[in-house]
Write a protein that holds these residues in place. Sequence first.
Motif, PDB file in Angstrom:
ATOM      1  N   ASP A  71       0.809  -1.231   0.000  1.00 22.51           N
ATOM      2  CA  ASP A  71       0.000   0.000   0.000  1.00 22.51           C
ATOM      3  C   ASP A  71       0.840   1.277   0.000  1.00 22.51           C
ATOM      4  O   ASP A  71       0.461   2.275  -0.612  1.00 22.51           O
ATOM      5  N   ARG A  72       1.990   1.266   0.681  1.00 22.83           N
ATOM      6  CA  ARG A  72       2.840   2.469   0.643  1.00 22.83           C
ATOM      7  C   ARG A  72       3.334   2.716  -0.788  1.00 22.83           C
ATOM      8  O   ARG A  72       3.360   3.837  -1.281  1.00 22.83           O
ATOM      9  N   LYS A  73       3.708   1.620  -1.457  1.00 25.30           N
ATOM     10  CA  LYS A  73       4.159   1.722  -2.847  1.00 25.30           C
ATOM     11  C   LYS A  73       3.039   2.291  -3.707  1.00 25.30           C
ATOM     12  O   LYS A  73       3.229   3.235  -4.499  1.00 25.30           O
ATOM     13  N   LYS A  74       1.836   1.741  -3.483  1.00 26.76           N
ATOM     14  CA  LYS A  74       0.659   2.155  -4.275  1.00 26.76           C
ATOM     15  C   LYS A  74       0.405   3.654  -4.103  1.00 26.76           C
ATOM     16  O   LYS A  74       0.283   4.397  -5.082  1.00 26.76           O
ATOM     17  N   GLY A  75       0.386   4.125  -2.861  1.00 34.36           N
ATOM     18  CA  GLY A  75       0.098   5.541  -2.607  1.00 34.36           C
ATOM     19  C   GLY A  75       1.170   6.450  -3.178  1.00 34.36           C
ATOM     20  O   GLY A  75       0.876   7.500  -3.763  1.00 34.36           O
ATOM     21  N   PHE A  76       2.436   6.044  -3.046  1.00 33.31           N
ATOM     22  CA  PHE A  76       3.558   6.863  -3.523  1.00 33.31           C
ATOM     23  C   PHE A  76       3.490   7.019  -5.044  1.00 33.31           C
ATOM     24  O   PHE A  76       3.516   8.142  -5.567  1.00 33.31           O
ATOM     25  N   HIS A  77       3.341   5.888  -5.737  1.00 31.17           N
ATOM     26  CA  HIS A  77       3.312   5.927  -7.207  1.00 31.17           C
ATOM     27  C   HIS A  77       2.058   6.645  -7.721  1.00 31.17           C
ATOM     28  O   HIS A  77       2.116   7.408  -8.674  1.00 31.17           O
ATOM     29  N   GLU A  78       0.946   6.466  -7.034  1.00 30.14           N
ATOM     30  CA  GLU A  78      -0.326   7.116  -7.431  1.00 30.14           C
ATOM     31  C   GLU A  78      -0.168   8.639  -7.377  1.00 30.14           C
ATOM     32  O   GLU A  78      -0.533   9.364  -8.287  1.00 30.14           O
ATOM     33  N   ALA A  79       0.465   9.127  -6.314  1.00 32.83           N
ATOM     34  CA  ALA A  79       0.580  10.585  -6.140  1.00 32.83           C
ATOM     35  C   ALA A  79       1.589  11.191  -7.113  1.00 32.83           C
ATOM     36  O   ALA A  79       1.528  12.378  -7.431  1.00 32.83           O
ATOM     37  N   LEU A  80       2.527  10.382  -7.627  1.00 31.68           N
ATOM     38  CA  LEU A  80       3.521  10.893  -8.574  1.00 31.68           C
ATOM     39  C   LEU A  80       3.080  10.705 -10.017  1.00 31.68           C
ATOM     40  O   LEU A  80       3.716  11.219 -10.949  1.00 31.68           O
ATOM     41  N   ALA A  81       1.971   9.993 -10.213  1.00 27.90           N
ATOM     42  CA  ALA A  81       1.566   9.581 -11.578  1.00 27.90           C
ATOM     43  C   ALA A  81       1.499  10.760 -12.549  1.00 27.90           C
ATOM     44  O   ALA A  81       1.963  10.711 -13.664  1.00 27.90           O
ATOM     45  N   GLY A  82       0.974  11.891 -12.127  1.00 30.67           N
ATOM     46  CA  GLY A  82       0.818  13.013 -13.061  1.00 30.67           C
ATOM     47  C   GLY A  82       2.079  13.853 -13.221  1.00 30.67           C
ATOM     48  O   GLY A  82       2.045  14.933 -13.820  1.00 30.67           O
ATOM     49  N   HIS A  83       3.213  13.347 -12.729  1.00 30.60           N
ATOM     50  CA  HIS A  83       4.437  14.176 -12.738  1.00 30.60           C
ATOM     51  C   HIS A  83       5.590  13.387 -13.337  1.00 30.60           C
ATOM     52  O   HIS A  83       6.416  12.822 -12.617  1.00 30.60           O
ATOM     53  N   PRO A  84       5.677  13.356 -14.681  1.00 29.30           N
ATOM     54  CA  PRO A  84       6.660  12.492 -15.365  1.00 29.30           C
ATOM     55  C   PRO A  84       8.120  12.818 -15.038  1.00 29.30           C
ATOM     56  O   PRO A  84       8.987  11.985 -15.249  1.00 29.30           O
TER      57      PRO A  84
END
Length: 308
Positions: A162-175
């Motif tokens: 879940d930590r991985k999921k939240g981290f990657h989700e929040a960075l998704a819009g920032h290539p």
Amino acid sequence: FGLALAGCSGRGGHDGRTVLGFSQVGAESEWRTANTASIKSAAHDAGIDLRFSDAQQKQANQISAIRSFIAQRVDVIAFSPVVESGWEPVLREAKAAHIPVVLTDRAVDVSDPSLYVTLIGSDFVEEGRKAARWLLQNTPAGDGPVDIVELEGTVGSAPAIDRKKGFHEALAGHPRYQVIRSQSGDFTRAGGKEVMEAFLKAEGKRINVVFAHNDDMAIGAIQAIEEAGLRPGRDIKVISMDGVKGAFEAMMAGKLNVTVECNPLLGPQLMQAVAAIKAGKPLPRRIVVEESVYPMESAAAAFPTRKY
Ligand code: GZL
């Protein structure tokens, strides 16, 4: 006669106290040590007869401990599941024995919600988002790449997933932000150091940020960064989670940039849940512990107030 009544269900301690069987993950991190201390002291304060087992991070040991609690006919079983899967059979045995189960800290992946009463613990996805938000808000303006390496927690565990999921989700819009390597360090200092050494060998000076799923792995990574002749917290930003004393000491030394708090002190909430179960009172399916984010600048002021 009263004593006989107290034992009449074959339940509870011989002295009529509520008996709680608790299976703990292990003793892998400062967080876990604080979590165990909170559970033991809260059981003592609540007059609960605690049967405690340390599984040394092995699921098989947790399953054996739960079976032993069933054989002892404890009143309630609680545990922090080392990984999410593989619990249905033993939880069905507890259900068949009419022993209620409480999850603490980590979730399980089961199809039958009746296999446990409630989960008391943090929202790990939100913790991952908080770490990413700190990075987005604290990266100097510009368009250069921000290359991140990720030290993951125990493979298959709820916090790692879940930590991985939240981290990657929040960075998704920032290539601009890319996780170029990710590997498990199993939540330990030794694991964090070992994996960080490999990352440094493979990627060298390209690494801008380390995202560690817990402070123990971050502290190990800090050692590896220093041994490579680089300055942790400056040449490579270090983002971590838990908020244990070691993290505050690293922040005050300028080597860790931020820690996302994950509160281990859930012992009192667990004993309240046990009392509610014994009293036949309903419980919410999810009891979330409150927590915040501590950047380096806040460490010195907050340190004297820290309880773990
Ligand atoms: C989180 C807990 C994790 C901690 C680690 O609630 O499950 O396990 O973040 C610990 O320090 O090992």
